[in-house]
Design an enzyme around this catalytic site. Structure first.
Site, short mmCIF file in Angstrom:
data_model
loop_
_atom_site.label_atom_id
_atom_site.label_comp_id
_atom_site.label_asym_id
_atom_site.label_seq_id
_atom_site.Cartn_x
_atom_site.Cartn_y
_atom_site.Cartn_z
N SER A 39 38.66 33.13 43.34
CA SER A 39 38.33 34.28 42.50
C SER A 39 37.16 34.04 41.56
O SER A 39 36.48 34.98 41.17
CB SER A 39 39.56 34.70 41.70
OG SER A 39 40.07 33.61 40.95
N HIS A 64 41.33 38.52 46.88
CA HIS A 64 39.93 38.94 46.97
C HIS A 64 39.45 39.07 48.41
O HIS A 64 38.26 39.27 48.66
CB HIS A 64 39.04 37.97 46.19
CG HIS A 64 39.34 37.97 44.73
ND1 HIS A 64 38.83 38.89 43.86
CD2 HIS A 64 40.16 37.18 44.01
CE1 HIS A 64 39.31 38.66 42.65
NE2 HIS A 64 40.12 37.62 42.71
N LYS A 119 42.74 45.25 43.52
CA LYS A 119 41.31 44.93 43.60
C LYS A 119 40.62 45.89 44.57
O LYS A 119 40.40 47.03 44.20
CB LYS A 119 41.15 43.45 43.91
CG LYS A 119 41.44 42.70 42.60
CD LYS A 119 41.76 41.29 42.67
CE LYS A 119 42.06 40.80 41.25
NZ LYS A 119 42.86 39.59 41.21
#
Ligand SMILES: *Cc1c(COP(=O)(O)O)cnc(C)c1O
Length: 414
Positions: free
Chosen positions: A192, A220, A251
């Protein structure tokens, strides 16, 4: 007001006097964080302290958090049910919207089943603590997200940290202990803060050689990598070799919540044993509806992923032309610029904000000492002109401050 809390000059007195010293300590190390308010504007912009800035700090990679269709789905759910889920999913909090989303995630992930958690953090902590026990050994990459580390600690397993991507040490450590019940490797799929992809094929090889299982956090990766957006495991062709895959809806999916997708036995076990979802109220049904709509869009609009890749590549090229170094192994939308000194990172981020760009300034304990950095996030919403302006602004502000960014691996200057 409690009078004991007011000092002679009328100021508030802390009931825990040591806290003021601890805060002063953080401040003198350049590690004190301020609370701020960010107002989201359309198309990748936001407003901070009254200034309109390009948002290069959030993780809304595919620009879905404010998508009209996603919001409409949430509003529709809100109109027909409650705002809160009212209970743990195990008691009576699991609504048709939860069931639909779990089904949607399972389809998206090409897995037989899926389980929701209140957040990605809760998914990591709850899953690791449920699966790993005191008789087990866990190997954890040093650059792993804090929630993975917390899950390892909570599990009470024997827990060792290996240097980032140090596969030799990893294998050596895995082989060392003979009296271990089960062995696990826990890793981010996309790190990250460094933006690089874990060497998942080699990790799978090592796991297979050492009789270990892999737990991979795709926070991610989901929506960003892979032919169908299933993440780094899909992109590297190792989905069938990874025992446990965890993701977040907060996200690229633009909503909220965490999930595990996999075999029905795994899901059933976590439904019974993962305390962070058993003992927490279920997600809001409106959030579930939003996430379901967002996953539909991710599947139907692969151009978002293609554009993200192109925009990330464009920005990285602009930085290279400007002579600004990033972590050499990093690829994709997370672009770190390592400044080492925490104050320098905060100062530079403040200067960039003055010039209309919101970027993250990341300091210990989120990253190791001497690797404080700007964390710049490219999204599908960003235009090439704006990204080029940002690269120029970074070069100019670095020059003004007399700073030279370095790679994470280089030693800090004495
Ligand atoms: C953000 C993040 C999480 C936590 O996800 P939330 O849904 O925000 O709680 C977990 N793992 C990694 C690697 C992350 O970056």
């Amino acid at each position: 007001m409690n009078l004991k809390l007011v000092s002679r000059d009328g100021g508030l007195m802390s009931p825990l006097s040591w806290i003021a010293d601890a805060l002063q300590d953080l401040k003198s190390q350049g590690l004190l964080r301020r609370r701020r308010v960010t107002q989201v504007l359309p198309e990748g912009w936001c407003e901070v302290d009254g200034r309109r800035v390009l948002d290069c700090a959030s993780n809304d990679y595919l620009n879905l958090a404010g998508d009209a269709r996603v919001i409409a789905a949430a509003v529709e759910a809100l109109r027909s049910t409650s705002i809160g889920a009212r209970a743990s999913p195990l008691v009576c909090g699991r609504s048709p919207w939860h069931e639909r989303l779990e089904h949607r995630i399972a389809c998206f992930e090409a897995q037989p089943d899926a389980l929701l958690f209140p957040t990605g953090m809760a998914a990591n902590v709850g899953t690791i603590a449920a699966l790993c026990g005191a008789e087990d050994l866990i190997l954890c990459d040093r650059a792993n997200h804090a929630s993975l580390v917390d899950g390892c600690r909570l599990s009470q397993a024997k827990f060792r940290v290996y240097r980032h991507d140090d596969l030799l040490t990893l294998e050596h450590e895995l082989r060392k202990d003979s009296g271990v019940r089960r062995r696990w490797i826990v890793t981010d799929s996309v790190f990250s803060m460094d933006g690089d992809v874990a060497p998942l094929q080699q990790l799978c090889d090592i796991a297979e050689r050492c009789g270990a299982e892999l737990i991979v956090d795709e926070a991610h990766g989901t929506g960003v990598l892979g032919e169908n957006g299933r993440g780094a495991c899909e992109a590297l062709g190792v989905e069938h070799r990874v025992a446990v895959r965890i993701g977040t809806l907060s996200k690229a999916v633009g909503a909220q919540g965490g999930f595990v997708a996999g075999h029905p036995d795994l899901i059933d076990y976590l439904w019974n044993r993962a305390r962070s979802q058993v003992y927490s109220t279920a997600l809001s049904p409106a959030v579930c509806a939003a996430a379901t709509a967002a996953l539909d869009i991710i599947a139907a609009e692969p151009w978002r992923r293609t554009r993200l890749e192109a925009a990330s590549e464009f920005f990285r090229t602009q930085l290279r032309i400007a002579g600004v170094e990033t972590v050499f192994s990093s690829t994709g939308p997370i672009v770190p610029v390592i400044l080492r000194d925490p104050n320098a990172a905060v100062e530079l981020a403040a200067q960039l904000e003055q010039r209309g760009f919101l970027v993250g300034s990341i300091r210990p304990p989120t990253v190791p000492r001497d690797t404080s950095r700007l964390r710049i996030v490219v999204t599908t919403a960003h235009q090439d002109e704006d990204l080029a302006r940002l690269a120029t602004a970074i070069r100019e502000e670095l020059g003004k401050a007399g700073l030279q960014p370095g790679d994470r691996r280089s030693r800090p200057k004495p």
